[in-house]
Write an enzyme that holds these catalytic residues in place. Structure first.
Site, PDB file in Angstrom:
ATOM      1  N   ASP A  87      -5.177  -6.101  -0.537  1.00 53.71           N
ATOM      2  CA  ASP A  87      -3.993  -5.765  -1.164  1.00 53.71           C
ATOM      3  C   ASP A  87      -3.811  -4.338  -1.806  1.00 53.71           C
ATOM      4  O   ASP A  87      -3.024  -3.528  -1.523  1.00 53.71           O
ATOM      5  CB  ASP A  87      -3.526  -6.770  -2.124  1.00 53.71           C
ATOM      6  CG  ASP A  87      -2.135  -6.493  -2.957  1.00 53.71           C
ATOM      7  OD1 ASP A  87      -1.094  -6.086  -2.182  1.00 53.71           O
ATOM      8  OD2 ASP A  87      -2.153  -6.540  -4.213  1.00 53.71           O
TER       9      ASP A  87
ATOM     10  N   ASP B 124     -24.708  21.775   0.007  1.00 54.09           N
ATOM     11  CA  ASP B 124     -25.815  22.203   0.724  1.00 54.09           C
ATOM     12  C   ASP B 124     -27.122  21.286   0.847  1.00 54.09           C
ATOM     13  O   ASP B 124     -28.226  21.530   0.527  1.00 54.09           O
ATOM     14  CB  ASP B 124     -26.552  23.718   0.217  1.00 54.09           C
ATOM     15  CG  ASP B 124     -25.850  24.630   0.934  1.00 54.09           C
ATOM     16  OD1 ASP B 124     -25.073  24.548   1.778  1.00 54.09           O
ATOM     17  OD2 ASP B 124     -26.305  25.917   0.529  1.00 54.09           O
TER      18      ASP B 124
ATOM     19  N   GLU C  76       4.712 -14.222  -6.696  1.00 52.49           N
ATOM     20  CA  GLU C  76       5.111 -13.321  -7.538  1.00 52.49           C
ATOM     21  C   GLU C  76       6.629 -12.822  -7.244  1.00 52.49           C
ATOM     22  O   GLU C  76       7.399 -12.542  -8.207  1.00 52.49           O
ATOM     23  CB  GLU C  76       4.213 -12.323  -7.530  1.00 52.49           C
ATOM     24  CG  GLU C  76       4.031 -11.266  -8.787  1.00 52.49           C
ATOM     25  CD  GLU C  76       3.234 -10.047  -8.457  1.00 52.49           C
ATOM     26  OE1 GLU C  76       3.578  -9.099  -8.679  1.00 52.49           O
ATOM     27  OE2 GLU C  76       1.951 -10.426  -7.900  1.00 52.49           O
ATOM     28  N   ASP C  77       6.883 -12.873  -6.121  1.00 56.16           N
ATOM     29  CA  ASP C  77       8.183 -12.019  -5.695  1.00 56.16           C
ATOM     30  C   ASP C  77       9.201 -12.892  -4.833  1.00 56.16           C
ATOM     31  O   ASP C  77      10.151 -12.341  -4.381  1.00 56.16           O
ATOM     32  CB  ASP C  77       7.686 -10.746  -4.439  1.00 56.16           C
ATOM     33  CG  ASP C  77       6.971  -9.849  -5.030  1.00 56.16           C
ATOM     34  OD1 ASP C  77       7.082  -9.802  -6.474  1.00 56.16           O
ATOM     35  OD2 ASP C  77       6.199  -9.183  -4.854  1.00 56.16           O
TER      36      ASP C  77
END
Length: 708
Positions: A148, A268, A85-86
């Site tokens: 992720d 409680d 993707e990057d």
């Protein structure tokens, strides 16, 4: 208020490798190290918003996967999960450097970055569909994605507030429920806590302080209850680990919000877990704690005999304590405890390929994924698929039995139709009735725990559009919509052809008499693919038949609307629909209105919308009921009655005697002495309606009845 998350300590590859040496072979650890070198080179020069080198994020994801003790392919894919993707790395590069299996895992986690979408919501839905399909092929895809998302949530503080809220909402709506559906409790709790903190920072801070204040007052009571439980187990000769459970902040918040409870009412409740060695010991411990404190009736659940949909197993019981507050106790084995925390990641046996060795959670997850595959094949688009999956992510289970005694889990509120589709899509598509505990019941009957359900089918039966009003499972909703879309397309073509024939007839022409070249030219001009596509557009109201007829036969030979009105049957489904403003029924004088996307909408001639919209006469057409009109049609009645006990029951019984169903009832109080009953009743035609109204008028308490 700032919601910045405290910076995590920097993780080094040496720390990760040291962690992996506990359970992986040396050559597998070396493979993960090689993936780190590959990823560090690919992400060279990239930084996260926090300013740290980008490779720190993939390393942190791999560490989360290592805590789950996943195999080395998952860890390699975790280190490389953002490279497609990057960076400029291609899927083929990963396959060549590592393996095809690793490349498929990385691709499954990666977003669709090269495809153009018309909206951000559509892009997110399509990315979600891609991930779910990859997950159906290989469960490890979703584990990498959850790891992720968890690290992104831990470091969310550096994001813009609007982006922080969007990611937190997505986490709470989708990723935390997926973790829950896969039985990964510890991961779900952290995702919910971080999501709650980012989405509602002020509420999180106030609730957190309230818990801290209240905790001091509870310590003594918790210690005494814990001591009492341990002492009772020792008396009975039972060995087990007893521990108090701290209530999760988001769980407290959700109970307060959904059940409108005060903080003290939720907090409680004292919660304890008893972990033992064997299943039979669980039941012996249950008997021991029930002898120590009295159990609350109706609050015992046996999830060991009947596990939850995500594979979770435990005995749950609630006890009355001497301090006046309830005690929640979970009793489970060590293996069940591991599965409860790690879900499908517990005992990861992916390589065995033998489902007999898989955990209950893994088996249930694969069953769910098979259903997802079927849902996506029937879903019209990614947005619809995402909505249907969301429905399935929030199950509060009901357990029912098949006629052969098998147990089936369904979400709470599920009906007989949901059950039919859970058995098989073909059973759902052809169901006509249901026997619940041997009694014939309507298909919209909501199922209860312990019932035995048998579906009655008929070969020629098909789904009813009305089912969409009460089914709740994604599988049933998707299958019904898929059938109706096919039906609507066929009906639209048939209706469009009839409308065009009628419009051409008014001009002294017929469809068969139109020159083929002229028809093809008009089809192209109007943007349809073929004549059938043009008929479909006319049937769906996207094209007006009169204008299409004018284009096909420009010279008018006839003298206006001389043809017979279009006949309308009562069973034409989705394309011919009936207006809800006036509820026309067979026998009423009617008009048809061409509505874009809805096709031909039938109104009564006296309807106020007909009067208001007659300024567009080209969209209105003369229609008449077919002699074969059949089915049930809703009609609204207003019955003014004296306020007497049992009057509504008397009116309802009168309607039922005349073989009509009441779909809805509203009561309008007038002056304390009189009321108006607003009834929606299903009738066959005007004659049937007249009989019903005559009989209701004879009821003693009825002052007046009108069609509303």
């Amino acid at each position: 208020m700032s919601t910045a998350v405290q910076q995590e300590p920097v993780l080094l590859i040496s720390d990760l490798c040291e962690q992996l040496e506990d359970y992986l072979e040396p050559e597998q650890v070396a493979e993960v190290y090689r993936a780190y070198l590959f990823g560090a080179e690919a992400h060279e020069g990239q930084q996260r918003l926090s300013g740290e080198p980008y490779i720190y994020h993939p390393l942190a994801v791999a560490q989360i996967l290592a805590e789950l003790r996943l195999d080395h392919e998952s860890l390699v894919a975790g280190v490389l999960h953002d490279t497609l993707e990057d960076t400029r790395v291609a899927k083929e590069d990963i396959a060549a450097a590592f393996s095809e299996e690793v490349a498929e895992l990385v691709d499954g986690v990666s977003k669709l970055t090269q495809v153009h979408f018309s909206s951000k919501a559509e892009a997110e839905a399509e990315n979600f569909r891609k991930m779910m399909l990859a997950m159906a092929r290989d469960l490890r895809v979703i584990l990498i994605k959850l790891a992720d998302r968890l690290h992104n949530m831990r470091t969310l503080g550096v994001m813009r507030p609007d982006k922080r809220r969007r990611i937190a909402r997505e986490t709470l709506d989708i990723y935390a429920p997926i973790a829950n559906r896969l039985g990964m409790n510890s991961l779900r709790l952290e995702l919910e806590d971080l999501g709650f903190r980012a989405l509602h920072p002020m509420r999180y801070r106030i609730l957190s302080k309230a818990v801290q204040r209240a905790r001091g007052n509870r310590k003594e009571v918790v210690a005494r209850i814990e001591g009492g439980l341990k002492a009772r187990l020792a008396e009975e000769g039972l060995e087990g680990r007893v521990e108090g459970r701290e209530k999760h902040l988001y769980s407290i918040y959700r109970k307060m919000r959904d059940k409108h409870l005060a903080f003290q009412e939720v907090f409680d409740v004292y919660a304890f877990r008893v972990v033992v060695d064997r299943v039979d010991t669980c039941y012996r411990v249950l008997g021991a704690v029930h002898n120590l404190y009295k159990p609350v009736p109706g609050r015992f659940k046996d999830y060991i005999a009947i596990p939850k949909a995500n594979g979770y197993q435990s005995l749950h019981t609630v006890l009355f304590s001497p301090w006046g507050v309830p005690i929640e106790i979970q009793i489970r084995t060590r293996d069940m405890d591991r599965v409860a925390e790690a879900g499908i990641a517990a005992h990861w046996l992916y390589k065995t390929g033998n489902e007999a060795h898989a955990t209950v959670a893994q088996t249930r997850a694969r069953e769910w994924l098979r259903e997802l595959l079927e849902m996506q094949q029937n879903a019209g688009n990614s947005m619809e698929f995402l909505e249907n999956v969301k429905v399935d992510l929030f199950p509060d289970e009901v357990y029912v039995f098949t006629p052969k005694g098998q147990i089936m889990e369904l979400p709470r509120g599920a009906t007989a139709v949901d059950y039919a589709y859970a058995v098989h899509s073909d059973v759902g598509n052809t169901c006509v009735g249901a026997r619940i505990d041997r009694r014939l019941m309507p298909l919209n009957t909501r199922l209860l725990n312990g019932q035995t359900v048998e579906i009655v089918t008929a070969p020629g039966a098909h789904p009813n559009p009305a089912w969409l009003n009460f089914v709740i499972t994604g599988k049933a909703r998707t299958a019904i919509r898929a059938y109706l879309k096919d039906l609507q397309a066929d009906e639209a073509v048939a209706l469009g052809r009839r409308l065009l024939e009628r419009a051409l007839s008014a001009r002294g022409e017929s469809l068969e008499g139109v020159d083929r070249q002229q028809l093809d030219r008009v089809v192209t001009e109007l943007g349809a693919e073929d004549p059938e596509g043009l008929f479909r557009d006319i049937g769906l109201g996207r094209q007006l038949p009169a204008l299409v007829a004018q284009a096909l036969a420009p010279v008018a030979v006839g003298g206006g609307e001389t043809s017979q009105p279009l006949t309308v049957r009562g069973t034409e489904g989705m394309v011919v629909s009936f207006a809800k403003c006036c509820h026309p029924i067979p026998g009423d004088a009617i008009l048809g209105f061409m509505s874009a996307g809805r096709g031909l909408v039938i109104h009564r001639r006296g309807c106020r919308n007909v009067v208001e919209d007659r300024h567009g006469p080209e969209k209105w057409m003369h229609v008449a009921w077919s002699d074969e009109a059949s089915g049930e049609f809703p009609v609204e009645l207003r019955v003014e009655v004296a306020n007497r006990r049992g009057v509504l029951a008397t009116v309802a019984a009168t309607i039922a005697e005349l073989e009509a169903n009441i779909e809805n009832v509203d009561v309008e109080d007038r002056d304390g002495v009189h009321s108006a009953l607003l009834l929606t009743v299903s009738v066959r035609d005007r004659v049937h309606l007249a009989r019903i109204m005559r009989r209701i008028r004879k009821v003693e308490s009825v002052a007046r009845i009108t069609r509303y």
